[in-house]
Motif scaffolding. Sequence first.
Motif, PDB file in Angstrom:
ATOM      1  N   UNK A  45      50.341  12.447  61.792  1.00 35.61           N
ATOM      2  CA  UNK A  45      49.455  11.341  61.435  1.00 35.61           C
ATOM      3  C   UNK A  45      48.820  10.658  62.648  1.00 35.61           C
ATOM      4  N   UNK A  46      49.145  11.081  63.872  1.00 39.29           N
ATOM      5  CA  UNK A  46      48.499  10.529  65.065  1.00 39.29           C
ATOM      6  C   UNK A  46      47.235  11.336  65.332  1.00 39.29           C
ATOM      7  N   UNK A  47      46.113  10.651  65.487  1.00 40.80           N
ATOM      8  CA  UNK A  47      44.833  11.337  65.634  1.00 40.80           C
ATOM      9  C   UNK A  47      44.207  11.087  67.002  1.00 40.80           C
ATOM     10  N   UNK A  48      43.218  11.899  67.313  1.00 41.90           N
ATOM     11  CA  UNK A  48      42.450  11.779  68.558  1.00 41.90           C
ATOM     12  C   UNK A  48      41.364  10.728  68.366  1.00 41.90           C
ATOM     13  N   UNK A  49      41.256   9.795  69.296  1.00 43.54           N
ATOM     14  CA  UNK A  49      40.212   8.772  69.219  1.00 43.54           C
ATOM     15  C   UNK A  49      39.126   8.941  70.279  1.00 43.54           C
ATOM     16  N   UNK A  50      39.470   9.553  71.418  1.00 45.02           N
ATOM     17  CA  UNK A  50      38.483   9.778  72.474  1.00 45.02           C
ATOM     18  C   UNK A  50      38.863  11.016  73.266  1.00 45.02           C
ATOM     19  N   UNK A  51      37.853  11.739  73.748  1.00 44.08           N
ATOM     20  CA  UNK A  51      38.063  12.857  74.655  1.00 44.08           C
ATOM     21  C   UNK A  51      37.023  12.767  75.765  1.00 44.08           C
TER      22      UNK A  51
END
Length: 242
Positions: free
Chosen positions: A18-24
Amino acid sequence: MTSPWDLYDQLIDEIPADITVTQIFTDGKWRRVASSEDGVGMAFGMNVQSRPRATEDPADLVGRPLREDAGIGMAAVNAYHSHPVRALAHGFRPCKENNWARTFHPYAPLVAGKRVAIIGHFPFAPAAMPDTAELNILERNVLEGDYPDSACEYLLPEMDYVFISGSAFVNKTMPRLLALASDAHTVVLGPSAPASPAILRAGATTVMSFASAHPARLEDGLAGRSLLGMYDAGMRVQLSRP
């Protein structure tokens, strides 16, 4: 029978779905990935392209589960494992000096008269450890005085101390390097190294990582917009086997 992928699989399997990517961010020396729990991970950027996702736009990865991106990037792995709350809960403690240039100084008395190898070209290392019996620097992009990294096969089994750059996680050589250095005191170090006890279980003696929960502050630091650079955004942490 163990596989070289076991260490990577363990690091990825521990990341909740449930932890997602917010910035790359892929510009500059370091690749950075921020997560939905305000974690931020770094990994050394290598200017090579490989399968299977060489043409994928990093922007398309935002919003996806972090563990999916972890399959293709150590920065995503580190965004989870190197969150300060998690690192401290796993026993990591802040290093006495929050400065990578001071990494090798505490080892000076320990390596006196010893055979030492360093995987990765750290220009400040030789002066910090002047009394080694033998100091070998191994590097993929060889500079004057370095051995090519292929010499690890021959040199590491003979060493007393081996320091391994966390960038070896990025190029997938870490499991082999730990195996070659199994008789040595081994230190895995750098922002590319996850703050995970799994690395100790894989054979390392000590792990030194960089823990941060301030993605925006890290961007300012790496861009030179803050006084202390990346150290304004986080802290060096380490964990050793008993």
